[in-house]
Design a protein around this motif. Structure first.
Motif, mmCIF file in Angstrom:
data_model
loop_
_atom_site.group_PDB
_atom_site.id
_atom_site.type_symbol
_atom_site.label_atom_id
_atom_site.label_comp_id
_atom_site.label_asym_id
_atom_site.label_seq_id
_atom_site.Cartn_x
_atom_site.Cartn_y
_atom_site.Cartn_z
ATOM 1 N N ALA A 116 0.841 -1.211 0.000
ATOM 2 C CA ALA A 116 0.000 0.000 0.000
ATOM 3 C C ALA A 116 0.875 1.260 0.000
ATOM 4 O O ALA A 116 0.570 2.251 -0.672
ATOM 5 C CB ALA A 116 -0.933 0.014 1.212
ATOM 6 N N ASN A 117 1.987 1.210 0.745
ATOM 7 C CA ASN A 117 2.913 2.347 0.749
ATOM 8 C C ASN A 117 3.495 2.565 -0.644
ATOM 9 O O ASN A 117 3.636 3.695 -1.102
ATOM 10 C CB ASN A 117 4.067 2.096 1.728
ATOM 11 N N LEU A 118 3.848 1.466 -1.325
ATOM 12 C CA LEU A 118 4.457 1.616 -2.650
ATOM 13 C C LEU A 118 3.426 2.065 -3.687
ATOM 14 O O LEU A 118 3.756 2.832 -4.595
ATOM 15 C CB LEU A 118 5.139 0.318 -3.078
ATOM 16 N N ALA A 119 2.183 1.615 -3.542
ATOM 17 C CA ALA A 119 1.130 2.114 -4.444
ATOM 18 C C ALA A 119 0.988 3.625 -4.281
ATOM 19 O O ALA A 119 0.841 4.365 -5.259
ATOM 20 C CB ALA A 119 -0.189 1.401 -4.162
ATOM 21 N N ALA A 120 1.055 4.101 -3.033
ATOM 22 C CA ALA A 120 1.000 5.547 -2.785
ATOM 23 C C ALA A 120 2.191 6.238 -3.440
ATOM 24 O O ALA A 120 2.040 7.278 -4.102
ATOM 25 C CB ALA A 120 0.977 5.821 -1.278
ATOM 26 N N ALA A 121 3.368 5.665 -3.285
ATOM 27 C CA ALA A 121 4.568 6.257 -3.892
ATOM 28 C C ALA A 121 4.459 6.273 -5.418
ATOM 29 O O ALA A 121 4.874 7.245 -6.069
ATOM 30 C CB ALA A 121 5.809 5.482 -3.451
ATOM 31 N N GLY A 122 3.890 5.212 -5.982
ATOM 32 C CA GLY A 122 3.686 5.161 -7.432
ATOM 33 C C GLY A 122 2.780 6.287 -7.903
ATOM 34 O O GLY A 122 3.079 6.989 -8.873
ATOM 35 N N GLU A 123 1.669 6.489 -7.174
ATOM 36 C CA GLU A 123 0.748 7.572 -7.545
ATOM 37 C C GLU A 123 1.421 8.938 -7.381
ATOM 38 O O GLU A 123 1.176 9.856 -8.153
ATOM 39 C CB GLU A 123 -0.542 7.494 -6.721
ATOM 40 N N MET A 124 2.264 9.065 -6.361
ATOM 41 C CA MET A 124 2.991 10.330 -6.170
ATOM 42 C C MET A 124 3.903 10.599 -7.367
ATOM 43 O O MET A 124 3.959 11.710 -7.887
ATOM 44 C CB MET A 124 3.852 10.265 -4.899
ATOM 45 N N TRP A 125 4.602 9.555 -7.822
ATOM 46 C CA TRP A 125 5.643 9.744 -8.842
ATOM 47 C C TRP A 125 5.056 9.908 -10.237
ATOM 48 O O TRP A 125 5.419 10.825 -10.967
ATOM 49 C CB TRP A 125 6.611 8.553 -8.794
ATOM 50 N N LYS A 126 4.124 9.035 -10.583
ATOM 51 C CA LYS A 126 3.678 8.982 -11.974
ATOM 52 C C LYS A 126 2.168 9.063 -12.138
ATOM 53 O O LYS A 126 1.662 8.970 -13.257
ATOM 54 C CB LYS A 126 4.163 7.651 -12.591
ATOM 55 N N GLY A 127 1.447 9.194 -11.028
ATOM 56 C CA GLY A 127 -0.010 9.123 -11.155
ATOM 57 C C GLY A 127 -0.705 10.382 -10.675
ATOM 58 O O GLY A 127 -0.284 11.498 -10.969
ATOM 59 N N ALA A 128 -1.758 10.173 -9.897
ATOM 60 C CA ALA A 128 -2.640 11.284 -9.511
ATOM 61 C C ALA A 128 -1.971 12.279 -8.577
ATOM 62 O O ALA A 128 -2.406 13.424 -8.481
ATOM 63 C CB ALA A 128 -3.903 10.722 -8.857
ATOM 64 N N GLY A 129 -0.913 11.842 -7.872
ATOM 65 C CA GLY A 129 -0.225 12.763 -6.962
ATOM 66 C C GLY A 129 0.555 13.808 -7.728
ATOM 67 O O GLY A 129 0.819 14.893 -7.219
ATOM 68 N N ASP A 130 0.953 13.460 -8.929
ATOM 69 C CA ASP A 130 1.593 14.410 -9.833
ATOM 70 C C ASP A 130 2.754 15.147 -9.159
ATOM 71 O O ASP A 130 2.879 16.365 -9.261
ATOM 72 C CB ASP A 130 0.531 15.427 -10.308
ATOM 73 N N GLY A 131 3.573 14.371 -8.465
ATOM 74 C CA GLY A 131 4.764 14.953 -7.857
ATOM 75 C C GLY A 131 4.544 15.652 -6.534
ATOM 76 O O GLY A 131 5.491 16.168 -5.946
ATOM 77 N N ALA A 132 3.289 15.668 -6.033
ATOM 78 C CA ALA A 132 3.019 16.312 -4.734
ATOM 79 C C ALA A 132 3.872 15.653 -3.658
ATOM 80 O O ALA A 132 4.027 14.429 -3.646
ATOM 81 C CB ALA A 132 1.544 16.191 -4.369
ATOM 82 N N LYS A 133 4.407 16.447 -2.758
ATOM 83 C CA LYS A 133 5.302 15.903 -1.730
ATOM 84 C C LYS A 133 4.544 15.477 -0.475
ATOM 85 O O LYS A 133 5.084 14.788 0.374
ATOM 86 C CB LYS A 133 6.350 16.950 -1.339
ATOM 87 N N ASN A 134 3.305 15.939 -0.349
ATOM 88 C CA ASN A 134 2.501 15.607 0.827
ATOM 89 C C ASN A 134 1.182 15.022 0.348
ATOM 90 O O ASN A 134 0.333 15.737 -0.175
ATOM 91 C CB ASN A 134 2.251 16.850 1.677
#
Lengths: 321, 321
Positions: A116-134
């Motif tokens: 689950a942590n890595l799925a979050a990191a994936g979304e941060m890097w290349k998905g919906a998080g779009d590079g957001a740091k928080n």
């Protein structure tokens, strides 16, 4: 010949192992799956991962020297620093030195974390998080899972349990029993399972309405059906969605008050309801979050689907490798 | 002569500025206070800090060359990376480049953070956190403040608001109004002010009992009085403590489910009730936290009192300097 500096991402589930090779920018070179062999308490898995990766690299005219490292996600409690698995029930691992075994099999650095942590990191890097740091990542599936990213780091907590937001107590008194041993957990009301449970209660007590008709006709109800019926103004469905989204909005509004994310990413099966979900959720969140937090926080539906885990695993190599 | 590598810690409050010089291990060389001059929107403060530190260093046969840097805490929203103060209402700063100004005045590196965050860092380093890397710090005073430390880092969030746990919504329906504009925030029920408010409601409706007698005799009630009366079995006081601790246990139990701290440190005026507070709080926390979280989390009363801020500010220099 120069090394390619690729990143390998592996997402070990109870049924399949997802694998991928990505370039340094996080674009897929290739991705594929193999079945998970959980025999002998999962002891064959590192060997299978190594040969699956080795064969694939060979077919790409490459070898282990071309990958910077292997990131591995698995469901369970994992000590991220050492890649030691305390327990991964669905896989069979218990006190299992995953990093050590897989490094021995492949000769390249291995980094492990909770899936689950890595799925979050994936979304941060290349998905919906779009590079957001928080970022706060909420997965509404059979249960409610989560991953918390703060200032670009995945939070683990004292024993790897950070992000277990499905067990926030949403119904302090008289809530439904949860698998964790408590009652009234968020996942009893806001997961796919929780929404269906609330819908079934309505169906059984009302014996009328769109949900009842559908259940009578098809023998099943999904969370998405309930969102659809609510949009068509079915009263029972609207009450179920209100209850599920009220508790979700309260729980993540309170988390946002404490963590101040840029973005909250909603994934999992329930997120297929997309805008219907966000429209139903947002007013509750806005009511319970601090005015400035409500103003500054954006919501996104997860974009990477089942690829989030392998992309996040590759991110781990990029970050730590 | 060799530089001493001391650390300067400064805690700017609305009334006084606390200052300290510590050695690298966090032991005090000296500590003192000066009044805060909030005239001209606080623009004189950097000059006053510089001259207060300069004079003190001179009296110690030392100079600015002997300090590794200056850590500064202030109440408000601060961008930790740049030491830029968005807003510190009690001081008068608004969009104020504190780090830049103080570096210009002193010629040494300056690091700034929110005062509650630095108090948490101080407790982690030299106080009740006792070096724990995952810590939740809860200050029960006029309001409810907080600081979150995860894997040794202070969390700031997207715009410096992480840790605002006083505004977790504890009473979703029909709660008392809060200064933040919402209703039912944790600090309306579990702060010193909240406990006294609940006690006054009991006094007004019952007009009997230990709390009523005390208020009639002395004209005042403190949170500690309510804990004392509850211990002497006064029914109204017991109900107030139950309500305040129920909501606090639920809020921090839910936070612990998400953050998995090693230790939860309780400070502020209410923490003077010490064991009475922890004994009243713990059963609620244990009920709402995941069983494994409840088992692994310890509670401590804050140990550093008013020194937490300057010690945390010195820690910031040690970490970042």
């Amino acid at each position: 010949m120069e090394n390619k500096n690729w990143l390998a991402g592996v997402d070990v589930g109870g049924t399949t192992i997802k694998l991928a090779i990505l370039d340094e920018d996080g674009s897929f070179i290739t991705k594929w799956e193999v079945p998970t062999d959980i025999s002998d308490s999962g002891h064959h898995i590192p060997g299978h991962i190594a040969s699956a990766l080795g064969d694939k690299l060979y077919s790409l005219d490459a070898g282990f020297k071309d990958i910077k490292g292997i990131g591995v996600g698995a469901p369970g409690f994992i000590e991220a620093d050492t890649g030691f698995i305390y327990q991964a029930v669905n896989i069979g691992w218990r006190n299992y030195p995953l990093k050590e075994r897989l490094e021995k099999e492949t000769g390249v650095p291995v980094f492990a974390d909770n899936d689950a942590n890595l799925a979050a990191a994936g979304e941060m890097w290349k998905g919906a998080g779009d590079g957001a740091k928080n970022m706060l990542c909420v997965t509404l599936g059979t249960g409610v899972g989560g991953g918390i990213i703060s200032e670009g780091f995945v939070l683990h907590g004292a024993c790897g349990m950070a992000g277990e937001i499905g067990h926030i107590t949403s119904v302090p008194e008289g809530g439904a029993p949860c698998n964790c041993g408590k009652t009234g957990c968020l996942e009893t009301v806001s997961s796919a399972t929780g929404i269906v449970r609330l819908a079934m209660e309505k169906i059984e007590s009302n014996k009328a309405g769109a949900l009842y008709d559908q259940f009578e006709n098809t023998g099943m109800i999904t969370a998405k059906d309930v969102f659809d019926a609510a949009e068509k103004n079915d009263q029972s469905a609207k009450e179920v969605i209100h209850e599920a989204m009220y508790h979700l909005g309260l729980a993540i509004g309170n988390l946002a008050n404490s963590l101040n994310p840029n973005v909250i990413v909603i994934g999992g099966g329930v997120s297929k309801a997309e805008e219907k979900l966000l429209n139903a959720l947002r007013p509750h969140f806005d009511r319970f979050a601090l005015p400035k937090i409500a103003e500054e926080t954006t919501f996104q539906i997860a974009r990477l689907g089942n690829d989030a885990g392998v992309i996040g695993a590759a991110w781990l190599v990029k970050e730590k490798g």
